[in-house]
Structure formats: C-alpha cells, structure tokens
Scaffold this motif. Structure first.
Motif, PDB file in Angstrom:
ATOM      1  N   ARG A  61       0.836  -1.190   0.000  1.00 56.91           N
ATOM      2  CA  ARG A  61       0.000   0.000   0.000  1.00 56.91           C
ATOM      3  C   ARG A  61       0.880   1.252   0.000  1.00 56.91           C
ATOM      4  N   SER A  62       0.272   2.371  -0.386  1.00 54.20           N
ATOM      5  CA  SER A  62       1.026   3.619  -0.547  1.00 54.20           C
ATOM      6  C   SER A  62       1.543   4.148   0.798  1.00 54.20           C
ATOM      7  N   LEU A  63       2.720   4.797   0.738  1.00 53.88           N
ATOM      8  CA  LEU A  63       3.306   5.424   1.919  1.00 53.88           C
ATOM      9  C   LEU A  63       4.308   6.476   1.456  1.00 53.88           C
ATOM     10  N   PHE A  64       4.268   7.661   2.117  1.00 54.20           N
ATOM     11  CA  PHE A  64       5.105   8.787   1.713  1.00 54.20           C
ATOM     12  C   PHE A  64       5.715   9.454   2.946  1.00 54.20           C
ATOM     13  N   PHE A  65       6.905  10.052   2.753  1.00 51.96           N
ATOM     14  CA  PHE A  65       7.503  10.868   3.802  1.00 51.96           C
ATOM     15  C   PHE A  65       7.769  12.259   3.257  1.00 51.96           C
ATOM     16  N   SER A  66       7.770  13.238   4.160  1.00 52.87           N
ATOM     17  CA  SER A  66       7.892  14.638   3.752  1.00 52.87           C
ATOM     18  C   SER A  66       9.346  15.020   3.493  1.00 52.87           C
TER      19      SER A  66
ATOM     20  N   PHE B 141       6.692  14.308   8.452  1.00 54.46           N
ATOM     21  CA  PHE B 141       5.432  13.602   8.293  1.00 54.46           C
ATOM     22  C   PHE B 141       5.694  12.279   7.573  1.00 54.46           C
ATOM     23  N   VAL B 142       4.980  11.243   7.982  1.00 48.87           N
ATOM     24  CA  VAL B 142       4.896  10.002   7.200  1.00 48.87           C
ATOM     25  C   VAL B 142       3.405   9.719   7.065  1.00 48.87           C
ATOM     26  N   VAL B 143       2.936   9.519   5.838  1.00 48.14           N
ATOM     27  CA  VAL B 143       1.491   9.492   5.585  1.00 48.14           C
ATOM     28  C   VAL B 143       1.139   8.438   4.539  1.00 48.14           C
ATOM     29  N   SER B 144      -0.071   7.900   4.655  1.00 47.82           N
ATOM     30  CA  SER B 144      -0.570   6.995   3.620  1.00 47.82           C
ATOM     31  C   SER B 144      -0.803   7.725   2.306  1.00 47.82           C
ATOM     32  N   GLU B 145      -1.230   8.991   2.410  1.00 51.77           N
ATOM     33  CA  GLU B 145      -1.453   9.831   1.231  1.00 51.77           C
ATOM     34  C   GLU B 145      -0.933  11.232   1.519  1.00 51.77           C
ATOM     35  N   PRO B 146      -0.385  11.922   0.516  1.00 52.60           N
ATOM     36  CA  PRO B 146       0.021  13.309   0.720  1.00 52.60           C
ATOM     37  C   PRO B 146      -1.117  14.159   1.261  1.00 52.60           C
TER      38      PRO B 146
ATOM     39  N   ASP C 195      -1.349  18.951  -2.244  1.00 56.37           N
ATOM     40  CA  ASP C 195      -0.649  18.852  -3.524  1.00 56.37           C
ATOM     41  C   ASP C 195       0.369  19.975  -3.606  1.00 56.37           C
ATOM     42  N   LEU C 196       1.626  19.635  -3.363  1.00 55.98           N
ATOM     43  CA  LEU C 196       2.715  20.613  -3.367  1.00 55.98           C
ATOM     44  C   LEU C 196       3.939  19.937  -3.961  1.00 55.98           C
ATOM     45  N   SER C 197       4.380  20.419  -5.104  1.00 60.07           N
ATOM     46  CA  SER C 197       5.479  19.767  -5.814  1.00 60.07           C
ATOM     47  C   SER C 197       6.725  19.708  -4.945  1.00 60.07           C
ATOM     48  N   GLY C 198       7.358  18.552  -4.935  1.00 58.33           N
ATOM     49  CA  GLY C 198       8.583  18.358  -4.173  1.00 58.33           C
ATOM     50  C   GLY C 198       8.389  18.090  -2.704  1.00 58.33           C
ATOM     51  N   ALA C 199       7.132  18.071  -2.229  1.00 59.42           N
ATOM     52  CA  ALA C 199       6.891  17.942  -0.795  1.00 59.42           C
ATOM     53  C   ALA C 199       6.919  16.504  -0.304  1.00 59.42           C
ATOM     54  N   TRP C 200       6.619  15.553  -1.202  1.00 55.95           N
ATOM     55  CA  TRP C 200       6.419  14.180  -0.760  1.00 55.95           C
ATOM     56  C   TRP C 200       7.288  13.219  -1.545  1.00 55.95           C
ATOM     57  N   ASN C 201       7.769  12.206  -0.847  1.00 57.06           N
ATOM     58  CA  ASN C 201       8.630  11.188  -1.426  1.00 57.06           C
ATOM     59  C   ASN C 201       8.066   9.819  -1.073  1.00 57.06           C
ATOM     60  N   GLU C 202       7.954   8.960  -2.064  1.00 56.18           N
ATOM     61  CA  GLU C 202       7.414   7.626  -1.797  1.00 56.18           C
ATOM     62  C   GLU C 202       8.413   6.805  -1.000  1.00 56.18           C
ATOM     63  N   VAL C 203       7.941   6.180   0.065  1.00 53.98           N
ATOM     64  CA  VAL C 203       8.764   5.230   0.794  1.00 53.98           C
ATOM     65  C   VAL C 203       8.986   4.025  -0.121  1.00 53.98           C
ATOM     66  N   PRO C 204      10.225   3.624  -0.384  1.00 52.68           N
ATOM     67  CA  PRO C 204      10.467   2.523  -1.323  1.00 52.68           C
ATOM     68  C   PRO C 204       9.817   1.215  -0.863  1.00 52.68           C
ATOM     69  N   GLU C 205       9.489   0.387  -1.832  1.00 49.49           N
ATOM     70  CA  GLU C 205       8.968  -0.942  -1.544  1.00 49.49           C
ATOM     71  C   GLU C 205       9.980  -1.722  -0.696  1.00 49.49           C
ATOM     72  N   SER C 206       9.469  -2.515   0.245  1.00 49.14           N
ATOM     73  CA  SER C 206      10.291  -3.372   1.108  1.00 49.14           C
ATOM     74  C   SER C 206      11.385  -2.567   1.799  1.00 49.14           C
ATOM     75  N   SER C 207      10.945  -1.543   2.528  1.00 53.47           N
ATOM     76  CA  SER C 207      11.905  -0.707   3.236  1.00 53.47           C
ATOM     77  C   SER C 207      11.358  -0.307   4.595  1.00 53.47           C
ATOM     78  N   ALA C 208      12.240   0.220   5.426  1.00 52.74           N
ATOM     79  CA  ALA C 208      11.891   0.684   6.762  1.00 52.74           C
ATOM     80  C   ALA C 208      12.697   1.935   7.044  1.00 52.74           C
ATOM     81  N   GLY C 209      12.181   2.772   7.928  1.00 52.80           N
ATOM     82  CA  GLY C 209      12.876   4.008   8.241  1.00 52.80           C
ATOM     83  C   GLY C 209      12.698   4.394   9.690  1.00 52.80           C
TER      84      GLY C 209
END
Length: 277
Positions: free
Chosen positions: A207-212, A237-242, A245-259
């Motif tokens: 499922r989707s996941l993003f960090f700021s 921020f870490v969020v299921s959805e941004p 809508d702000l360009s450059g604000a969100w980065n997808e957490v890579p598949e099979s990763s932890a932080g």
C-alpha cells in the motif's frame, strides 16, 4: 483498507495536523485517493505524547468526519509526536478495542493492510505471544496481533529486527496454512522519542506510503507557502497519502523498506522478514 499519518517535530496543535491540510486525514476518511477503499468510516483513533509517562489515546467507532469531540480535543492538544488512523475494517468487528493506535507502555502502533488468512492462522499467531503480554490484548484484529508479536520479538530494544522477526513468523505460519501472500502492511510505531515506519508486502505490492521532504529544502522550493514558515525545522510527516498537492513535498517510501525518524536519526533502509529458526 485504512489510512494513517504520523507527525514528529516541534509541538504543534493536533487540529493543525488532522483538520487544516487540504487533504487531511479527516478528508481521507471520506475521500481517499490512493487507498484500497475510498471511505474509511469504521472508527478512528489518535495517539499523542504530552506530560504523562505514557501516550494518551482517543478512539471512537464513529466516522472521523462526524466526531465533534475529536474537533474539540484537537483544538486543545499540543504534541511533538502524533499517530492518527482512520479504519476500514477487513472483517473484524467495528468496536473501540479494534481501533488503532494500539498502545503498550510508551509504545503506539498503527497499520494499514492485512494479515491474509488471519481467520485460519489466528490461533497459532496468538499462541506465540509472550504470556505476560497476552493478557493486554483487548481486540480481535490482525493489527493488534502483529503488534504483540513484534513486542514479543523485542520491539522495545530492536524495532527493526523485532518487526522483521514478527513478519517472518507470520509468513511462516501463513505458508503452513497454504496462504500465498500472508502479509500486506504499512506500519508506524513510536516510543515518543523516535518513529519507525515499515512498508512491506509478501507479494512486493505494498500500500502507498510517503515521507515529507526536509523542511528547509521545501521552504526554498516554495517561499510563497505561508504554512511552511509556521512549521518547526524538525518537522517530519509520514502518511498513507500526501496531505496537500505541493510539488517536491512528498517522497514515496520505497517498496520493502523501513525508516526511522527522530532528532539526528532520519534514515531509510531495506526491509526483509527474518524467518523463524
């Protein structure tokens, strides 16, 4: 399934996190854009850290968009760490004890996804929980079971390793019952000082996941956005959805990763389950 958000940084009003963003978690409870379900109305929960030894938790089986008490509380709570979750049940009862976040001591836990075949594997999974912890389990969800397995496997001392061992155990039990892809998860857990996040699924389609983006870089990109000047420099921020809508604000957490997120400790690493024995 569900949507969640995590905040770490300087103390901030909960309403600024839950209600103010244009695509806030409250909005996502009605209008999810990236989730498996558009509506997440099977209850919600918020956990935060204040002056007490343990985090506070507010949960309800009401839809998040329709809870007046949540708005009242959010306007008075200021916190440096918050987890919030809106639920779409995957088959277990809509009751308060099944709402996230789940709490043990200073630890909180939220999850989006499912342990597939949980109806068949539940007995074996619960039997592996440390007896001293077992009595604390209040609900019937796969999420709470996964949390207590992680605690059993050493979450307090080794979050990355404990979650890897818990997921490896769930996969091992699931495969024994003929479940092809036992685990689908994005998870956040915190002790109030650091925040750990995980994105993993057995089929590698999580499922989707993003960090700021780091705030100073984001301010340089968007000097015209006033809200960025109001946030503290340690904001994460870490969020299921941004949330907007702000360009450059969100980065997808890579598949099979932890932080991990915390003062001087922001890092992402690969994540692989650790099979039993």
């Amino acid at each position: 399934m569900c949507r969640w958000m995590a905040y770490s940084g300087e103390p901030i009003l909960a309403e600024d996190l839950l209600f103010r963003p244009e695509h806030s978690l409250i909005d996502q409870s009605l209008h999810s854009r990236l989730g498996a379900t558009t509506t997440n109305g099977d209850g919600f929960g918020v956990g935060w850290y204040g002056i007490g030894a343990e985090p506070a938790v507010y949960k309800s089986i009401e839809p998040a968009w329709n809870d007046r008490n949540l708005r009242e509380i959010a306007g008075q709570v200021r916190t440096p760490m918050l987890l919030a979750h809106v639920r779409a049940s995957t088959g277990t009862a809509v009751q308060r004890s099944n709402c996230h976040p789940f709490r043990h001591g200073r630890w909180l836990w939220v999850h989006n996804g499912a342990l597939r075949g949980f109806h068949e594997t539940r007995r074996d999974l619960l039997a592996a929980v440390e007896p001293a912890l077992f009595a604390e389990i209040e609900g019937s969800t796969d999420t709470e079971t996964l949390f207590y397995l992680a605690l059993t496997f050493g979450l307090v001392d080794d979050p990355f390793g404990a979650v890897a061992r818990a997921v490896g155990f769930v996969e091992d039990v699931g495969h024994a019952y003929g479940v092809d892809h036992p685990v689908q998860m994005t998870v956040a857990t915190t002790n109030g000082e650091f925040l750990w996040v995980f994105r993993y699924s057995s089929e590698r389609q999580s499922r989707s996941l993003f960090f700021s983006t780091e705030l100073s870089a984001l301010r340089a990109l968007h000097p015209e956005v006033e809200v960025l000047r109001e946030l503290g420099s340690e904001t994460r921020f870490v969020v299921s959805e941004p949330l907007r809508d702000l360009s450059g604000a969100w980065n997808e957490v890579p598949e099979s990763s932890a932080g991990v997120v915390g003062a001087g400790a922001d890092a992402i690493r690969s994540f692989e389950p650790i099979a039993p024995g």
